[in-house]
Design an enzyme around this catalytic site. Structure first.
Site, mmCIF file in Angstrom:
data_model
loop_
_atom_site.group_PDB
_atom_site.id
_atom_site.type_symbol
_atom_site.label_atom_id
_atom_site.label_comp_id
_atom_site.label_asym_id
_atom_site.label_seq_id
_atom_site.Cartn_x
_atom_site.Cartn_y
_atom_site.Cartn_z
ATOM 1 N N GLY A 46 9.924 28.001 -83.317
ATOM 2 C CA GLY A 46 8.302 28.412 -84.036
ATOM 3 C C GLY A 46 7.923 27.207 -84.415
ATOM 4 O O GLY A 46 8.276 25.937 -83.619
ATOM 5 N N GLN A 51 1.887 21.157 -86.634
ATOM 6 C CA GLN A 51 2.329 20.584 -85.823
ATOM 7 C C GLN A 51 1.533 20.089 -84.415
ATOM 8 O O GLN A 51 1.990 19.362 -83.784
ATOM 9 C CB GLN A 51 3.940 21.257 -85.496
ATOM 10 C CG GLN A 51 4.278 21.403 -86.459
ATOM 11 C CD GLN A 51 5.786 22.180 -85.547
ATOM 12 O OE1 GLN A 51 5.767 23.521 -86.116
ATOM 13 N NE2 GLN A 51 6.794 20.881 -85.917
ATOM 14 N N CYS A 89 13.754 20.908 -85.545
ATOM 15 C CA CYS A 89 12.272 21.084 -85.630
ATOM 16 C C CYS A 89 11.630 20.814 -84.278
ATOM 17 O O CYS A 89 11.959 18.635 -84.446
ATOM 18 C CB CYS A 89 11.976 20.365 -87.212
ATOM 19 S SG CYS A 89 10.026 20.371 -87.797
ATOM 20 N N LEU A 90 10.653 20.577 -84.801
ATOM 21 C CA LEU A 90 10.776 20.153 -82.793
ATOM 22 C C LEU A 90 9.220 18.149 -83.392
ATOM 23 O O LEU A 90 9.851 17.662 -82.171
ATOM 24 C CB LEU A 90 9.147 20.692 -81.525
ATOM 25 C CG LEU A 90 9.374 21.893 -81.356
ATOM 26 C CD1 LEU A 90 8.647 22.756 -80.640
ATOM 27 C CD2 LEU A 90 11.004 21.577 -80.368
ATOM 28 N N HIS A 131 11.026 27.976 -92.939
ATOM 29 C CA HIS A 131 10.412 26.677 -92.574
ATOM 30 C C HIS A 131 9.040 26.534 -92.199
ATOM 31 O O HIS A 131 8.130 25.599 -92.141
ATOM 32 C CB HIS A 131 11.438 26.893 -90.897
ATOM 33 C CG HIS A 131 11.491 25.529 -90.213
ATOM 34 N ND1 HIS A 131 12.416 24.668 -89.640
ATOM 35 C CD2 HIS A 131 10.102 25.014 -89.839
ATOM 36 C CE1 HIS A 131 11.985 23.843 -89.039
ATOM 37 N NE2 HIS A 131 10.653 23.538 -88.996
ATOM 38 N N GLU A 132 7.911 27.895 -90.812
ATOM 39 C CA GLU A 132 6.784 27.706 -90.673
ATOM 40 C C GLU A 132 6.133 27.699 -91.819
ATOM 41 O O GLU A 132 4.729 26.601 -91.476
ATOM 42 C CB GLU A 132 6.447 28.590 -89.390
ATOM 43 C CG GLU A 132 7.353 28.952 -88.362
ATOM 44 C CD GLU A 132 8.334 27.125 -87.501
ATOM 45 O OE1 GLU A 132 7.190 26.273 -87.731
ATOM 46 O OE2 GLU A 132 9.044 26.884 -87.180
ATOM 47 N N HIS A 135 5.041 25.043 -93.217
ATOM 48 C CA HIS A 135 4.535 23.113 -92.785
ATOM 49 C C HIS A 135 2.956 23.331 -92.785
ATOM 50 O O HIS A 135 2.791 22.473 -92.966
ATOM 51 C CB HIS A 135 4.843 23.870 -90.948
ATOM 52 C CG HIS A 135 6.052 23.597 -90.500
ATOM 53 N ND1 HIS A 135 5.975 21.814 -90.107
ATOM 54 C CD2 HIS A 135 6.776 23.848 -88.974
ATOM 55 C CE1 HIS A 135 7.064 21.445 -89.211
ATOM 56 N NE2 HIS A 135 8.077 22.510 -88.971
HETATM 57 NI NI NI Z 1 9.587 22.483 -87.259
#
Ligand code: NI
Length: 164
Positions: A46, A51, A89-90, A131-132, A135
């Site tokens: 995701g 991000q 998470c990236l 989670h997204e 963000h």
């Molecule tokens: Ni993330």
């Protein structure tokens, strides 16, 4: 299509607010395509707009059953049941932790053409979409951890930054 740079904690731009998309134009379609390409390039499941330093409410995900693009996603219902899932998470490299979230969520969103959708996400997809959407509000999964765990993350991130 182009790959975008993924911002990493503690970059303050990860915490900036996002705004609703109001015009479903070519720019939005391109952002979503580029986000998907970036997510796949980093083996993510995701990715959310902040991000990659975008301020609109855009999310892409693929938990194994094909890509989904979500514009202005909003949770409309959530289960009382909770599940604990190991997340990464990236934007928080080389760190994973268990986070407790709703087991099922119903989400209303638009696709890139402006068509309205509503569907229920379960399992890994439910974890991922929560989670997204976090963000989009400037929240990272590490914010859900205890302050002790968060201090470990910070130490680890410093080490990664030094070695990188
Ligand atoms: Ni993330």
């Amino acid at each position: 299509m182009a790959q975008l740079t993924v911002l990493q904690e503690p970059d303050p731009r990860l915490r900036l607010p996002t705004v609703d998309v109001e015009q479903f134009d070519q720019d939005i379609a391109e952002h979503l395509e580029n986000m998907l390409e970036t997510m796949y390039a980093h083996d993510g499941v995701g990715l959310a707009a902040p991000q990659v330093n975008l301020r609109q409410r855009l999310v892409v995900m693929d938990v194994g059953d094909g890509p989904i693009k979500l514009v202005n996603p909003t949770i409309t219902e959530q289960s009382e049941d909770r599940s604990v899932t190991k997340e990464g998470c990236l934007s928080v490299p080389e760190y994973q932790a268990r986070v407790r979230r709703c087991s099922d969520v119903r989400v209303r969103y638009y696709d890139e053409t402006g068509a309205n959708h509503e569907r229920t996400f379960s399992g890994l997809a439910a974890t991922c979409i929560q989670h997204e959407i976090d963000h989009l509000h400037g929240i990272l999964f590490i914010d859900h951890l205890s302050s002790f765990e968060r201090s470990l993350v910070r130490k680890k991130l410093k080490k990664v930054a030094k070695s990188g």
